[in-house]
Write an enzyme that holds these catalytic residues in place. Structure first.
Site, PDB file in Angstrom:
ATOM      1  N   ARG A 107     -21.193   0.847  -8.348  1.00 37.46           N
ATOM      2  CA  ARG A 107     -22.286   1.836  -8.268  1.00 37.46           C
ATOM      3  C   ARG A 107     -23.338   1.389  -7.254  1.00 37.46           C
ATOM      4  O   ARG A 107     -24.007   2.199  -6.616  1.00 37.46           O
ATOM      5  CB  ARG A 107     -22.921   2.067  -9.650  1.00 37.46           C
ATOM      6  CG  ARG A 107     -24.113   3.013  -9.605  1.00 37.46           C
ATOM      7  CD  ARG A 107     -24.450   3.623 -10.959  1.00 37.46           C
ATOM      8  NE  ARG A 107     -24.554   2.666 -12.031  1.00 37.46           N
ATOM      9  CZ  ARG A 107     -25.580   1.837 -12.233  1.00 37.46           C
ATOM     10  NH1 ARG A 107     -26.614   1.855 -11.428  1.00 37.46           N
ATOM     11  NH2 ARG A 107     -25.583   1.004 -13.253  1.00 37.46           N
ATOM     12  N   TYR A 111     -27.909  26.798   1.155  1.00 39.76           N
ATOM     13  CA  TYR A 111     -26.819  26.882   0.186  1.00 39.76           C
ATOM     14  C   TYR A 111     -27.454  27.106  -1.197  1.00 39.76           C
ATOM     15  O   TYR A 111     -28.363  26.369  -1.591  1.00 39.76           O
ATOM     16  CB  TYR A 111     -26.007  25.584   0.244  1.00 39.76           C
ATOM     17  CG  TYR A 111     -24.965  25.489  -0.838  1.00 39.76           C
ATOM     18  CD1 TYR A 111     -23.985  26.466  -0.964  1.00 39.76           C
ATOM     19  CD2 TYR A 111     -24.974  24.440  -1.752  1.00 39.76           C
ATOM     20  CE1 TYR A 111     -23.031  26.391  -1.971  1.00 39.76           C
ATOM     21  CE2 TYR A 111     -24.020  24.355  -2.750  1.00 39.76           C
ATOM     22  CZ  TYR A 111     -23.051  25.347  -2.859  1.00 39.76           C
ATOM     23  OH  TYR A 111     -22.122  25.269  -3.860  1.00 39.76           O
ATOM     24  N   ASP A 149     -30.053  19.618   6.448  1.00 44.73           N
ATOM     25  CA  ASP A 149     -28.673  19.764   5.974  1.00 44.73           C
ATOM     26  C   ASP A 149     -27.816  20.074   7.202  1.00 44.73           C
ATOM     27  O   ASP A 149     -27.888  21.160   7.776  1.00 44.73           O
ATOM     28  CB  ASP A 149     -28.593  20.894   4.937  1.00 44.73           C
ATOM     29  CG  ASP A 149     -27.196  21.027   4.329  1.00 44.73           C
ATOM     30  OD1 ASP A 149     -26.234  20.586   4.977  1.00 44.73           O
ATOM     31  OD2 ASP A 149     -27.079  21.591   3.227  1.00 44.73           O
ATOM     32  N   LYS A 163     -16.890  19.359   3.454  1.00 43.34           N
ATOM     33  CA  LYS A 163     -16.631  20.350   4.502  1.00 43.34           C
ATOM     34  C   LYS A 163     -16.066  19.685   5.757  1.00 43.34           C
ATOM     35  O   LYS A 163     -15.079  19.009   5.666  1.00 43.34           O
ATOM     36  CB  LYS A 163     -17.925  21.114   4.794  1.00 43.34           C
ATOM     37  CG  LYS A 163     -18.717  21.487   3.537  1.00 43.34           C
ATOM     38  CD  LYS A 163     -17.938  22.423   2.630  1.00 43.34           C
ATOM     39  CE  LYS A 163     -18.796  22.952   1.509  1.00 43.34           C
ATOM     40  NZ  LYS A 163     -18.453  22.558   0.187  1.00 43.34           N
TER      41      LYS A 163
HETATM   42  N1  LCS Z   1     -24.986  22.101   1.697  1.00 46.38           N
HETATM   43  C1  LCS Z   1     -24.255  23.096   2.237  1.00 46.38           C
HETATM   44  C2  LCS Z   1     -24.677  23.717   3.513  1.00 46.38           C
HETATM   45  C3  LCS Z   1     -23.120  23.546   1.569  1.00 46.38           C
HETATM   46  O1  LCS Z   1     -22.406  24.529   2.137  1.00 46.38           O
HETATM   47  C4  LCS Z   1     -22.743  22.957   0.338  1.00 46.38           C
HETATM   48  C5  LCS Z   1     -21.555  23.432  -0.419  1.00 46.38           C
HETATM   49  C6  LCS Z   1     -23.536  21.914  -0.187  1.00 46.38           C
HETATM   50  C7  LCS Z   1     -24.640  21.514   0.530  1.00 46.38           C
HETATM   51  C8  LCS Z   1     -23.179  21.235  -1.477  1.00 46.38           C
HETATM   52  O2  LCS Z   1     -22.063  20.417  -1.306  1.00 46.38           O
HETATM   53  P1  LCS Z   1     -20.982  20.027  -2.422  1.00 46.38           P
HETATM   54  O3  LCS Z   1     -21.734  19.474  -3.595  1.00 46.38           O
HETATM   55  O4  LCS Z   1     -20.241  21.264  -2.798  1.00 46.38           O
HETATM   56  O5  LCS Z   1     -20.160  18.996  -1.752  1.00 46.38           O
HETATM   57  N2  LCS Z   1     -21.124  24.690  -0.022  1.00 46.38           N
HETATM   58  C9  LCS Z   1     -20.191  25.419  -0.575  1.00 46.38           C
HETATM   59  C10 LCS Z   1     -19.850  26.729  -0.120  1.00 46.38           C
HETATM   60  O6  LCS Z   1     -20.427  27.350   0.750  1.00 46.38           O
HETATM   61  N3  LCS Z   1     -18.836  27.145  -0.815  1.00 46.38           N
HETATM   62  O7  LCS Z   1     -18.472  26.258  -1.797  1.00 46.38           O
HETATM   63  C11 LCS Z   1     -19.314  25.083  -1.713  1.00 46.38           C
END
Ligand code: LCS
Length: 394
Positions: free
Chosen positions: A59, A112, A184, A209
């Site tokens: 951790r 998001y 972001d 992503k």
């Molecule tokens: N920031 C952006 C711009 C994102 O598109 C997402 C997830 C996150 C943060 C959060 O990331 P995660 O915890 O899912 O790794 N975006 C998603 C979307 O547009 N569709 O499904 C997840």
């Protein structure tokens, strides 16, 4: 932290995070362990006192995860990085690191959905105020800053409206007021945009992503521009326990090596898809930073090394037509997430941004008719044929 920053971006993708492995392994081994044995009691004490570089407990740190952190910090031109279990773990760690009761945050309205959702629910509960604006409008940024504002949180391009904020100009305004600027960078990845070079303090990613890129891992990372900020973020992550797992780190280390060639292909496909949609009689509007019709086309060209692989669009028949399209695609998956090798289509108002109020969605430009397309690396003729046959069903 010492980084070999002299190599070009593609070479850094392959070699950036690699240390010299004592066994000569060409890849970073998976240290699938929760704990590390000390040579003796004094060495254990030195590790916990921060006087020795040895590992203690996964951790807190792990060699596979450290390699990924070095790799992404180098690509983003930051001081250091803290890997976390997901993109949302990055968001909550950042909020926890820099905000306290009575503070205020100014944020992009079309972030998001959950980045805004956890602020408006959990962090509000702890007395943190938030204001959501179009951070592409610099006057709106100036006006939103209050005496208790501590953070400017920008997402650019925005998910899913593809709005662009001027990172450099936002940083200049925010820094006059002593704010921490967080960007972001999920939609661009460091291949297309490096916010720290433009003045940002903290950058983060959903590595689920583009960075990992293979739709097989959920992961996040936070990169800081300097040691001072790094020393705030790392203990917050360790304390909250939202660390990455070593196997997850290994998967991302493997995925990131092909970041530039994946994006090159997806981006060239995206340009063709955007042009195809713009010329289609059933399509009402298309938003893609590579199109001259994008309102911030010039800013995107200045700030980004390419327009990326995300497109949003609306059909003349509105949501009903969008549903016919989404129910009839055969190659594209009807699925959330983005930035992978496969083409995905989804409906933000009922899926990724469904927890936002309709009013907040409309203000942020996330209309019911908006369809989001994440362009993959398949053959372009197949992506267009798929859209063509599905649009013909409307
Ligand atoms: N920031 C952006 C711009 C994102 O598109 C997402 C997830 C996150 C943060 C959060 O990331 P995660 O915890 O899912 O790794 N975006 C998603 C979307 O547009 N569709 O499904 C997840």
């Amino acid at each position: 932290m010492e980084h070999n920053n002299d190599l070009g971006f593609n070479s850094l993708l392959i070699h950036g995070g690699m240390g010299v492995d004592p066994m000569g392994s060409a890849t970073v081994p998976i240290y699938q362990t929760s704990t590390f044995a000390f040579e003796n009691v004094d060495e254990g004490a030195r590790c916990f006192a921060g006087e020795s570089k040895g590992y203690m407990y996964t951790r807190i740190g792990n060699p596979t995860i450290s390699a990924l952190e070095r790799q992404i910090a180098i690509l983003e031109k930051g001081f250091g990085a803290v890997a976390v279990s997901s993109g949302m773990a990055a968001v909550s760690t950042i909020y926890m690191s820099f905000l306290k009761t009575g503070d205020h945050i100014v944020s992009t309205d079309a972030v998001y959905g959950p980045s805004r959702g956890i602020m408006e629910s959990y962090f509000k509960k702890f007395g943190v105020e938030s204001t959501y604006i179009n951070t592409g409008n610099l006057d709106a940024v100036r006006q939103a800053i209050k005496p208790n504002t501590k953070m400017l949180f920008i997402e650019t391009p925005t998910n899913p409206t593809m709005e662009i904020s001027d990172i450099k100009a936002c940083c200049e305004i925010a820094h006059q007021h002593g704010l921490v600027v967080v960007v972001d960078n999920t939609f661009s990845s460091p291949y297309l945009q490096r916010p720290i070079e433009l003045g940002a303090d903290v950058v983060f990613h959903s590595m689920t992503k583009f960075i990992n890129g293979h739709a097989d891992i959920v992961a996040g990372i936070i990169i800081t521009k300097n040691e001072e900020l790094y020393k705030i973020v790392r203990p917050t992550m360790v304390g909250m326990g939202c660390n990455m797992d070593p196997h997850q780190a290994y998967m991302v280390l493997r995925g990131v090596k092909t970041l530039s060639i994946r994006i090159d292909r997806a981006q060239s496909n995206s340009m063709k898809v955007a042009e195809y949609l713009e010329n289609h009689p059933k399509v009402e509007w298309v938003k893609y930073p590579g199109l001259k019709s994008h309102p911030q086309y010039e800013l995107a060209k200045k700030q980004m090394d390419g327009p990326g692989a995300m497109i949003s669009f609306g059909l003349k028949g509105g949501l009903d037509a969008g549903k016919v399209l989404m129910n009839n695609v055969k190659l594209a998956l009807l699925a959330v997430s983005l930035g992978g090798i496969e083409t995905l289509i989804q409906h933000p108002a009922s899926m990724t941004h469904s927890k936002m109020s309709k009013d907040a969605r409309e203000k942020a430009g996330i209309t019911d008719g908006l369809v989001r397309f994440s362009v993959g690396i398949e053959d372009i003729k197949d992506i267009i044929n798929d859209l063509n046959q599905a649009l013909a069903k409307i």
